[in-house]
Design a protein around this motif. Structure first.
Motif, short mmCIF file in Angstrom:
data_model
loop_
_atom_site.label_atom_id
_atom_site.label_comp_id
_atom_site.label_asym_id
_atom_site.label_seq_id
_atom_site.Cartn_x
_atom_site.Cartn_y
_atom_site.Cartn_z
N VAL A 198 39.86 7.96 -16.46
CA VAL A 198 38.64 8.30 -15.75
C VAL A 198 37.47 7.53 -16.36
CG1 VAL A 198 37.16 10.18 -14.96
CG2 VAL A 198 39.59 10.61 -15.39
N CYS A 199 36.79 6.71 -15.55
CA CYS A 199 35.67 5.88 -16.03
C CYS A 199 34.47 6.07 -15.12
CB CYS A 199 36.05 4.40 -16.05
SG CYS A 199 37.42 3.96 -17.15
N ASN A 200 33.29 6.09 -15.72
CA ASN A 200 32.04 6.20 -14.98
C ASN A 200 31.43 4.80 -14.86
OD1 ASN A 200 29.45 6.63 -14.00
ND2 ASN A 200 29.05 8.41 -15.28
N ALA A 201 31.48 4.25 -13.64
CA ALA A 201 30.96 2.91 -13.38
C ALA A 201 29.61 2.96 -12.68
CB ALA A 201 31.96 2.12 -12.52
N GLY A 202 28.91 4.09 -12.78
CA GLY A 202 27.68 4.27 -12.02
C GLY A 202 26.49 3.55 -12.59
N LEU A 203 25.33 3.80 -11.95
CA LEU A 203 24.08 3.17 -12.32
C LEU A 203 23.18 4.05 -13.18
CD1 LEU A 203 22.82 1.49 -9.01
CD2 LEU A 203 24.06 0.41 -10.88
N LYS A 204 23.20 5.35 -12.89
CA LYS A 204 22.13 6.18 -13.43
C LYS A 204 22.57 7.56 -13.90
CE LYS A 204 17.26 6.87 -12.27
NZ LYS A 204 16.21 6.54 -11.29
N SER A 205 23.71 8.05 -13.45
CA SER A 205 24.03 9.47 -13.61
C SER A 205 25.24 9.71 -14.49
CB SER A 205 24.31 10.11 -12.24
OG SER A 205 23.24 9.87 -11.35
N SER A 206 25.07 10.58 -15.50
CA SER A 206 26.23 11.17 -16.16
C SER A 206 26.92 12.06 -15.13
CB SER A 206 25.79 12.01 -17.35
OG SER A 206 25.21 11.20 -18.36
N LEU A 207 28.26 12.10 -15.18
CA LEU A 207 29.02 12.85 -14.20
C LEU A 207 29.99 13.80 -14.89
CD1 LEU A 207 29.86 9.93 -11.73
CD2 LEU A 207 28.15 11.71 -11.39
N ASN A 208 30.09 15.00 -14.36
CA ASN A 208 31.09 15.94 -14.85
C ASN A 208 32.32 15.84 -13.96
OD1 ASN A 208 32.29 18.99 -14.62
ND2 ASN A 208 31.62 18.50 -16.70
N PHE A 209 33.48 15.64 -14.60
CA PHE A 209 34.73 15.45 -13.86
C PHE A 209 35.66 16.63 -14.11
CE2 PHE A 209 39.13 13.93 -13.60
CZ PHE A 209 39.14 13.44 -12.29
N GLU A 246 53.63 16.41 -3.54
CA GLU A 246 54.68 16.04 -2.58
C GLU A 246 55.26 17.29 -1.92
OE1 GLU A 246 57.79 13.71 -4.18
OE2 GLU A 246 56.60 11.87 -4.32
N ASN A 247 55.37 17.23 -0.59
CA ASN A 247 55.92 18.34 0.20
C ASN A 247 55.08 19.61 0.06
OD1 ASN A 247 58.18 16.72 0.97
ND2 ASN A 247 59.14 17.19 -1.01
N GLY A 248 53.85 19.45 -0.41
CA GLY A 248 52.97 20.60 -0.52
C GLY A 248 52.47 21.06 0.83
N LYS A 249 52.15 22.31 0.93
CA LYS A 249 51.66 22.88 2.18
C LYS A 249 50.35 23.60 1.92
CE LYS A 249 56.31 23.53 4.11
NZ LYS A 249 57.29 24.51 4.65
N GLY A 250 49.35 23.23 2.68
CA GLY A 250 48.06 23.89 2.57
C GLY A 250 46.97 22.97 2.09
N PRO A 251 45.76 23.13 2.65
CA PRO A 251 44.62 22.31 2.25
C PRO A 251 44.04 22.76 0.92
CG PRO A 251 43.92 23.94 3.84
CD PRO A 251 45.41 24.10 3.70
N ALA A 252 43.21 21.92 0.36
CA ALA A 252 42.51 22.28 -0.87
C ALA A 252 41.50 23.37 -0.58
CB ALA A 252 41.80 21.05 -1.44
N SER A 253 41.33 24.27 -1.51
CA SER A 253 40.37 25.35 -1.36
C SER A 253 38.95 24.78 -1.30
CB SER A 253 40.47 26.33 -2.53
OG SER A 253 39.37 27.21 -2.53
N PRO A 254 38.12 25.27 -0.39
CA PRO A 254 36.73 24.79 -0.33
C PRO A 254 35.88 25.27 -1.51
CG PRO A 254 37.07 26.57 1.22
CD PRO A 254 38.41 26.25 0.66
N GLU A 255 36.39 26.22 -2.28
CA GLU A 255 35.66 26.72 -3.44
C GLU A 255 35.89 25.79 -4.64
OE1 GLU A 255 36.52 30.77 -4.28
OE2 GLU A 255 36.16 31.45 -2.23
N LEU A 256 34.88 24.99 -4.92
CA LEU A 256 35.00 24.00 -5.98
C LEU A 256 34.69 24.62 -7.33
CD1 LEU A 256 33.18 20.95 -4.32
CD2 LEU A 256 35.62 21.53 -4.25
N PRO A 257 35.37 24.17 -8.39
CA PRO A 257 35.02 24.65 -9.73
C PRO A 257 33.58 24.27 -10.06
CG PRO A 257 36.51 22.77 -9.85
CD PRO A 257 36.45 23.17 -8.41
N GLU A 258 32.86 25.20 -10.64
CA GLU A 258 31.45 24.99 -10.94
C GLU A 258 31.28 24.03 -12.12
OE1 GLU A 258 28.68 26.10 -9.40
OE2 GLU A 258 29.98 26.92 -7.82
#
Length: 552
Positions: A220-231, A299-311
Motif C-alpha cells: 500500500v503506497c500513498n502517491a497523492g499530492l497533499k493528503s495523508s490517508l487512512n487505509f 471467489e464464489n462469494g455471494k453478497g455485496p459489500a456492506s455499505p457501513e464503512l469502518p470509521e
C-alpha cells in the motif's frame, strides 16, 4: 563436436577458478508516456498513461537486478520520473529529479539503468515535472528477496499493489497555473484506490478477486499530492510486515495512516464470510473527510459489500501513537539494507546537526515555500551537471541555507537553488520542525535513514533522551505532524547529488526542497559512477566536452 564441448568445459572450469561471474540479471522495459481520457471521479478528464495504464505498470524486481527502462515521451511537455526510495548506490545520475537530470523533451526518449540493492520492499515512482503527478504517471516498484535470503513470513498466495492517492478534477496545467499565479491548489476533489473510486451501486468490478482461507500480501503506497490517508479493509485485520525496505515487528492493525510518499506491506488473511468487502482510504487532518473505496471479492462469494464503512480514526495523536508502535525487526535476515552506517546507530557520535524549519511566504505577492529561509528553484542546468562539469559557481551557490534557521519564521526568504554541502561519511542528525497547522511529509533520495523520534512542540538537544536508539525503522520518508518535530539519523556515505523534498507536492513545486552534495574527496569509481554515455545534458554544459572520468 566433442572438441567444442571440451573447450566449453575447460572455459567454464577456468572461469570458475578465476572467479569470473556473469552480471546480475537484467530487466528491460519500454515505456510509452501518453495522455488519455478517463473518469476516475465520474467526470472525463485528461490523465497521464504509461503503456496505456493508469496507474502505471508495476516494476517487479529482485535484489541486485539491473533495471533498464527506455522511456518515450509522447506528451507535449518535458517529462521526468523519479524512483522514489530506491537507494541507487553511487548513481545519482539515475535519480530522476530536476537537480540531477534534464527532462525528456516531447517526442524523444531516454534510457534509465539502475541496480536495485538489498532494500527488499515496497516503493513508488512518480513524475517530478510541473504538476504531472496530479494526473498520473505513478506506479508501484517492488524489490523482492533473492531465494537465498529468507523473509520472516510464509510466501503469500499473491502479491498485490494498492496505490492510494488524493485526486483533483482540474487538469495538471490548471493546477500549475494556480501555483504559478501565486495561489494554492486548494483541497482535493476525492480519493482513488488504484485509479478508481467504487460507486457502491452494484456496478463496480472488484479490484482484486481472492481465494478464501489464504493469506495475501498488499503493498500500500500513498502517491497523492497533499493528503495523508487512512487505509483499512472492511472486516479484516492487517499484519504489517515491511515499510520502505525494512521488515518490521509484525503487529496487527485495523487501519494504517499512510502519509504521502510512504509505502507499507501488510498480510491479510481471507478468513471471513465469502462475499465482497470494501478497501477504504480516507483523508486525514482536514476538516472535510474525503473517502475512496475499492472492492475485494472472495471467489464464489455471494453478497455485496456492506455499505457501513469502518470509521477512520480521529486526531493526529492517534497517528503519532501508531508511529511509535513501528519497530525494526532486528531478527530478520532481510530486508536489512545497509542503512548508510551501522546497525548500532545509537552509539555513533553525531558529527553535524541540521534543523530544517518549513515555512510559507509571499514573494512579490505570490506564494512560496521555504526551508530555513531558502526557497529552491531548479536552474536550467541541473545542479549535479554544473558540479560535475566544474561550473557550479555559474549556476548556484553552496550553503545559502544555514544549518539552523536564524528565525523560525523569517521575514524574507531567498529564492535560489538550494544546495547544501555535506561531508562524505559524516553521521548526521536532521531535525524537521513544523510550526504550521498542516501536515508535512519529507523524503530523502539515495538513502535510508533511522526515524528515531516524532514529538509535539519544538526540538532541543535535551529531546535526544527520548530517541529510539535501538530499533527505529530504517526508511525513506518521515511525517511531521502540525506544531511538531521529527528526528532522523544517517551516515552520508552515498556520493552524489541527492534531493531532500517535501512530499506535499505544491510545497515542493514552490520551493520546499533542497539538494545535498556529497562529494567523495578521492573522486574514485569506488565511490561514484561516471556520467553515463547516453546521459541527457542541457543548459550551460550542453556543448561542453565531458570531464575526465573517474578511475579506481
Amino acid at each position: 563436436m566433442e572438441g567444442v564441448v571440451l573447450i566449453l568445459l575447460l572455459c567454464l572450469t577456468f572461469g570458475a577458478m578465476l572467479g569470473v561471474h556473469g552480471e546480475d540479471p537484467y530487466l528491460f522495459f519500454d515505456w510509452k508516456i501518453t495522455y488519455g481520457t478517463l473518469s476516475p471521479l465520474g467526470t472525463p478528464q485528461q490523465v497521464i498513461l504509461i503503456n496505456d495504464k493508469f496507474p502505471g505498470p508495476e516494476i517487479n524486481s529482485t535484489s541486485n537486478n539491473n533495471v533498464v527502462i527506455n522511456m518515450f515521451n509522447q506528451l507535449d511537455e518535458p517529462f521526468l520520473i523519479t524512483w522514489s526510495g530506491v537507494q541507487q548506490r553511487k548513481n545519482s545520475w539515475m535519480d530522476g529529479t530536476l537537480g540531477t537530470n534534464c527532462p525528456i523533451q516531447p517526442g524523444t526518449n531516454q534510457t534509465y539503468h539502475f541496480q536495485v540493492k538489498d532494500q527488499i520492499g515496497s516503493f513508488i515512482y512518480y513524475p517530478v515535472t510541473g504538476m504531472h503527478r496530479a494526473v498520473g504517471g505513478f506506479g508501484g516498484l517492488h524489490i523482492n528477496s533473492r531465494l537465498l535470503i529468507p523473509v520472516p513470513y510464509p510466501d503469500p498466495e499473491d502479491d498485490l499493489t494498492v496505490i492510494i492517492n488524493d485526486w483533483y478534477t482540474s487538469t495538471h496545467t490548471t493546477l500549475k497555473k494556480h501555483l504559478d499565479s501565486g495561489r494554492s491548489i486548494g483541497r482535493p476533489s476525492g480519493v482513488l484506490i488504484n485509479g478508481k473510486n467504487a460507486k457502491g451501486d452494484g456496478s463496480d468490478e472488484p479490484l482484486f478477486t481472492l481465494k478464501p482461507e489464504k493469506t495475501y500480501k498488499f503493498r500500500v503506497c500513498n502517491a497523492g499530492l497533499k493528503s495523508s490517508l487512512n487505509f483499512r479493509i472492511q472486516g479484516h485485520l492487517m499484519k504489517l510486515v515491511e515499510m520502505e525496505g525494512s521488515h518490521v515487528i509484525q503487529n496487527e492493525y485495523e487501519s494504517l495512516d499512510v502519509h504521502i510518499g510512504a509505502c507499507f506491506s501488510v498480510l491479510v488473511t481471507t478468513n471471513k464470510e465469502p462475499k465482497d468487502y470494501y478497501m477504504v482510504a480516507s483523508t486525514r487532518f482536514i476538516k472535510t473527510v474525503l473517502t475512496g473505496k475499492g472492492i475485494i471479492r472472495y471467489e464464489n462469494g455471494k453478497g455485496p459489500a456492506s455499505p457501513e464503512l469502518p470509521e477512520p480514526p480521529v486526531g493526529w495523536a492517534w497517528s503519532l501513537n501508531q508511529f511509535r508502535s513501528f519497530r525494526w525487526n532486528l531478527t530478520a535476515s532481510a530486508a536489512r539494507p545497509n542503512p548508510q552506517g551501522s546497525y548500532h546507530y545509537g552509539s555513533i557520535e553525531i558529527t553535524r546537526t541540521l534543523k530544517l524549519v518549513n515555512s510559507a511566504h509571499r514573494v512579490g505577492g505570490k506564494l512560496r515555500y521555504a526551508i530555513n529561509g531558502v526557497s529552491h528553484v531548479d536552474p536550467e542546468t541541473p545542479v549535479k551537471l554544473a558540479e560535475y562539469y566544474g561550473i557550479a559557481e555559474k549556476v548556484f551557490k553552496y550553503d545559502l541555507m544555514p544549518d539552523s534557521p536564524a528565525s523560525d519564521s523569517p521575514a524574507e526568504i531567498v529564492v535560489q537553488p538550494n544546495v547544501k554541502n555535506l561531508t562524505f561519511r559524516n553521521f548526521v542528525e536532521i531535525i524537521f520542525e513544523n510550526h504550521e497547522k498542516s501536515m508535512q511529509s519529507w523524503h530523502l533520495d539515495g538513502y535510508s535513514f533511522f526515524a528515531v523520534a516524532i514529538e509535539p512542540g519544538t526540538w532541543s538537544p535535551e529531546k535526544r533522551k527520548n530517541y529510539n536508539l535501538l530499533d527505529a525503522v530504517s526508511r525513506t520518508t518521515i511525517q511531521v505532524f502540525p506544531k511538531s518535530w521529527a528526528a532522523i539519523m544517517l551516515t552520508f556515505d552515498n556520493a552524489g547529488m541527492w534531493n531532500l523534498r517535501s512530499e506535499m507536492w505544491e510545497k515542493a513545486y514552490l520551493g520546499q526542497q533542497m539538494y545535498v552534495s556529497v562529494l567523495s574527496p578521492e573522486r574514485s569509481l569506488r565511490d561514484e559512477y561516471n556520467i553515463p554515455d547516453n546521459f541527457l545534458v542541457c543548459g550551460l554544459v550542453k556543448d561542453m566536452p565531458p570531464p575526465k572520468p573517474y578511475t579506481i
